[in-house]
Design a protein around this motif. Sequence first.
Motif, PDB file in Angstrom:
ATOM      1  N   PRO A 162       0.526  -1.554   0.040  1.00 39.09           N
ATOM      2  CA  PRO A 162      -0.052  -0.218  -0.155  1.00 39.09           C
ATOM      3  C   PRO A 162       0.669   1.501   0.029  1.00 39.09           C
ATOM      4  O   PRO A 162       1.556   1.901   0.608  1.00 39.09           O
ATOM      5  CB  PRO A 162      -0.743   0.094   1.161  1.00 39.09           C
ATOM      6  CG  PRO A 162       0.506  -0.740   2.271  1.00 39.09           C
ATOM      7  CD  PRO A 162       0.881  -2.007   1.342  1.00 39.09           C
ATOM      8  N   VAL A 163       0.137   2.505  -0.555  1.00 39.23           N
ATOM      9  CA  VAL A 163       1.255   3.767  -0.669  1.00 39.23           C
ATOM     10  C   VAL A 163      -0.051   4.671   0.128  1.00 39.23           C
ATOM     11  O   VAL A 163      -1.220   4.122  -0.225  1.00 39.23           O
ATOM     12  CB  VAL A 163       1.514   4.525  -2.111  1.00 39.23           C
ATOM     13  CG1 VAL A 163       1.494   4.960  -2.033  1.00 39.23           C
ATOM     14  CG2 VAL A 163       1.991   3.225  -2.714  1.00 39.23           C
ATOM     15  N   THR A 164       0.949   4.945   1.308  1.00 33.82           N
ATOM     16  CA  THR A 164       0.017   5.755   2.195  1.00 33.82           C
ATOM     17  C   THR A 164      -0.205   7.205   1.590  1.00 33.82           C
ATOM     18  O   THR A 164      -1.261   8.006   2.866  1.00 33.82           O
ATOM     19  CB  THR A 164       0.636   5.959   3.147  1.00 33.82           C
ATOM     20  OG1 THR A 164       1.854   6.276   3.710  1.00 33.82           O
ATOM     21  CG2 THR A 164       0.613   4.787   3.681  1.00 33.82           C
ATOM     22  N   ALA A 165       0.074   8.089   1.044  1.00 32.57           N
ATOM     23  CA  ALA A 165       0.212   9.486   0.301  1.00 32.57           C
ATOM     24  C   ALA A 165      -1.038   9.445  -0.434  1.00 32.57           C
ATOM     25  O   ALA A 165      -0.908   8.352  -1.323  1.00 32.57           O
ATOM     26  CB  ALA A 165       1.327   9.593  -0.181  1.00 32.57           C
ATOM     27  N   VAL A 166      -1.655  10.509  -0.530  1.00 31.99           N
ATOM     28  CA  VAL A 166      -3.187  10.378  -0.688  1.00 31.99           C
ATOM     29  C   VAL A 166      -2.407  11.270  -2.211  1.00 31.99           C
ATOM     30  O   VAL A 166      -1.689  12.725  -1.829  1.00 31.99           O
ATOM     31  CB  VAL A 166      -4.078  10.998  -0.424  1.00 31.99           C
ATOM     32  CG1 VAL A 166      -5.308  11.294  -1.971  1.00 31.99           C
ATOM     33  CG2 VAL A 166      -4.877   9.593   0.572  1.00 31.99           C
ATOM     34  N   PRO A 167      -2.553  11.249  -4.046  1.00 33.59           N
ATOM     35  CA  PRO A 167      -2.674  12.623  -4.668  1.00 33.59           C
ATOM     36  C   PRO A 167      -3.256  14.035  -4.236  1.00 33.59           C
ATOM     37  O   PRO A 167      -3.456  13.218  -3.801  1.00 33.59           O
ATOM     38  CB  PRO A 167      -3.388  11.561  -6.030  1.00 33.59           C
ATOM     39  CG  PRO A 167      -2.661  10.369  -5.941  1.00 33.59           C
ATOM     40  CD  PRO A 167      -3.450  10.462  -4.162  1.00 33.59           C
ATOM     41  N   PRO A 168      -2.626  14.985  -4.460  1.00 35.36           N
ATOM     42  CA  PRO A 168      -2.393  16.224  -4.262  1.00 35.36           C
ATOM     43  C   PRO A 168      -4.285  16.585  -4.616  1.00 35.36           C
ATOM     44  O   PRO A 168      -4.090  16.324  -6.471  1.00 35.36           O
ATOM     45  CB  PRO A 168      -2.061  17.141  -4.864  1.00 35.36           C
ATOM     46  CG  PRO A 168      -0.802  15.814  -4.654  1.00 35.36           C
ATOM     47  CD  PRO A 168      -1.242  15.225  -4.967  1.00 35.36           C
ATOM     48  N   MET A 169      -5.155  16.774  -3.971  1.00 39.41           N
ATOM     49  CA  MET A 169      -6.312  17.338  -4.551  1.00 39.41           C
ATOM     50  C   MET A 169      -7.628  18.008  -3.288  1.00 39.41           C
ATOM     51  O   MET A 169      -7.261  17.922  -2.789  1.00 39.41           O
ATOM     52  CB  MET A 169      -7.431  16.344  -5.087  1.00 39.41           C
ATOM     53  CG  MET A 169      -8.072  14.964  -3.725  1.00 39.41           C
ATOM     54  SD  MET A 169      -8.716  13.483  -4.475  1.00 39.41           S
ATOM     55  CE  MET A 169      -7.710  12.613  -5.439  1.00 39.41           C
ATOM     56  N   SER A 170      -8.827  18.861  -4.347  1.00 37.09           N
ATOM     57  CA  SER A 170      -8.827  19.217  -3.414  1.00 37.09           C
ATOM     58  C   SER A 170      -9.869  18.785  -2.193  1.00 37.09           C
ATOM     59  O   SER A 170     -10.854  17.458  -2.880  1.00 37.09           O
ATOM     60  CB  SER A 170      -9.615  20.600  -3.505  1.00 37.09           C
ATOM     61  OG  SER A 170     -10.765  20.410  -4.767  1.00 37.09           O
ATOM     62  N   GLN A 171     -10.895  19.975  -1.481  1.00 34.04           N
ATOM     63  CA  GLN A 171     -12.115  18.822  -0.648  1.00 34.04           C
ATOM     64  C   GLN A 171     -13.137  19.252  -1.869  1.00 34.04           C
ATOM     65  O   GLN A 171     -13.970  17.653  -1.341  1.00 34.04           O
ATOM     66  CB  GLN A 171     -11.951  19.310   0.733  1.00 34.04           C
ATOM     67  CG  GLN A 171     -10.792  19.782   1.438  1.00 34.04           C
ATOM     68  CD  GLN A 171     -11.061  20.361   2.874  1.00 34.04           C
ATOM     69  OE1 GLN A 171     -12.502  20.925   3.060  1.00 34.04           O
ATOM     70  NE2 GLN A 171     -10.147  19.633   4.230  1.00 34.04           N
ATOM     71  N   GLY A 172     -13.072  19.659  -2.438  1.00 34.44           N
ATOM     72  CA  GLY A 172     -14.297  19.787  -2.987  1.00 34.44           C
ATOM     73  C   GLY A 172     -14.562  18.800  -4.668  1.00 34.44           C
ATOM     74  O   GLY A 172     -15.460  18.058  -4.231  1.00 34.44           O
ATOM     75  N   THR A 173     -13.197  18.337  -4.698  1.00 31.06           N
ATOM     76  CA  THR A 173     -12.836  17.241  -6.293  1.00 31.06           C
ATOM     77  C   THR A 173     -13.772  15.600  -5.051  1.00 31.06           C
ATOM     78  O   THR A 173     -14.285  15.021  -5.644  1.00 31.06           O
ATOM     79  CB  THR A 173     -11.921  17.067  -6.263  1.00 31.06           C
ATOM     80  OG1 THR A 173     -11.557  18.016  -6.753  1.00 31.06           O
ATOM     81  CG2 THR A 173     -11.556  15.130  -7.162  1.00 31.06           C
ATOM     82  N   LEU A 174     -13.170  16.127  -3.619  1.00 34.65           N
ATOM     83  CA  LEU A 174     -13.496  15.130  -2.891  1.00 34.65           C
ATOM     84  C   LEU A 174     -15.029  14.495  -2.929  1.00 34.65           C
ATOM     85  O   LEU A 174     -15.231  13.652  -2.467  1.00 34.65           O
ATOM     86  CB  LEU A 174     -12.412  14.697  -1.085  1.00 34.65           C
ATOM     87  CG  LEU A 174     -11.278  14.532  -1.547  1.00 34.65           C
ATOM     88  CD1 LEU A 174     -10.622  14.436   0.293  1.00 34.65           C
ATOM     89  CD2 LEU A 174     -11.356  12.946  -1.181  1.00 34.65           C
ATOM     90  N   ALA A 175     -15.216  15.917  -2.126  1.00 35.40           N
ATOM     91  CA  ALA A 175     -16.770  15.952  -2.015  1.00 35.40           C
ATOM     92  C   ALA A 175     -17.611  15.789  -3.302  1.00 35.40           C
ATOM     93  O   ALA A 175     -18.522  14.316  -2.996  1.00 35.40           O
ATOM     94  CB  ALA A 175     -16.756  17.465  -1.571  1.00 35.40           C
ATOM     95  N   GLU A 176     -16.959  15.416  -4.600  1.00 36.27           N
ATOM     96  CA  GLU A 176     -17.505  15.030  -5.877  1.00 36.27           C
ATOM     97  C   GLU A 176     -17.355  13.764  -5.917  1.00 36.27           C
ATOM     98  O   GLU A 176     -18.921  12.891  -6.181  1.00 36.27           O
ATOM     99  CB  GLU A 176     -17.174  15.669  -6.540  1.00 36.27           C
ATOM    100  CG  GLU A 176     -17.188  17.559  -7.189  1.00 36.27           C
ATOM    101  CD  GLU A 176     -16.473  17.422  -8.616  1.00 36.27           C
ATOM    102  OE1 GLU A 176     -16.614  16.727  -9.515  1.00 36.27           O
ATOM    103  OE2 GLU A 176     -16.421  18.562  -8.249  1.00 36.27           O
ATOM    104  N   ILE A 177     -16.777  13.136  -5.731  1.00 36.26           N
ATOM    105  CA  ILE A 177     -16.864  11.274  -5.377  1.00 36.26           C
ATOM    106  C   ILE A 177     -17.575  10.498  -4.373  1.00 36.26           C
ATOM    107  O   ILE A 177     -17.845   9.830  -4.626  1.00 36.26           O
ATOM    108  CB  ILE A 177     -14.719  11.189  -5.285  1.00 36.26           C
ATOM    109  CG1 ILE A 177     -13.896  11.789  -6.110  1.00 36.26           C
ATOM    110  CG2 ILE A 177     -14.410   9.576  -5.101  1.00 36.26           C
ATOM    111  CD1 ILE A 177     -12.512  11.873  -5.801  1.00 36.26           C
TER     112      ILE A 177
END
Length: 217
Positions: A162-177
């Motif tokens: 496993p890779v523990t680092a999450v690629p950079p993304m906005s909270q808005g993008t996370l909200a869409e997902i």
Amino acid sequence: MESKPKGAFNVQAFLGSSGVARRIVEFRRSDVIFGQGDACDSVLYIHRGGVRLSVVSKGGREAIVAMLGPGDFFGEGCLAGVSVHTGSATAITSSTILLVEKDQMVRMLHSQHALSDRFIAHLLARNIRIEADLTDQLFNYSEKRLARTLLLLAGYGKVDAPVTAVPPMSQGTLAEIVGTTRSRVNFFMRKFQRLGFIDYTDGLKVNRSLLSIVLHD
């Protein structure tokens, strides 16, 4: 040093295969790899980085379909006769993508058993993921959906380490997902940080303890 099993899929050999009609392309963060409606004539493989797949409705509303990482294939619809992409693919971080032309990919799948096994495993995992995503949206509340999304983005659940680092993304993008609002994502992210489930010291790191949110009923 542990050796690879005989016949195992060799990524470097795949990338460097001679006589293969393929291109290796570097994309920067936010670069569009292909757009909705573009010709679908190649299978793509992520060697490094991450990709967001999304679809835009006739009314202009965008929905994120999937977030992919190293070792994932996409654009495989061309093998099933799809002539144009039904969605868009965008790099979410600096990425190295291998593009293999449709006809060449068909020949390689017939001749290279390790590649064929890896590709079939990818398709099966993708189908399982789609079913799990649907169940997640139907039955789980937004906090659990966010926790599951972060764990998947960090690579937990994959066969490889496993890779523990999450690629950079906005909270808005996370909200869409996740299918919720940005304010809810912000609230839960602060909660996860306070509980030690995530860490912002050097980018966004996800700790395995976040599984407790997903597993809790």
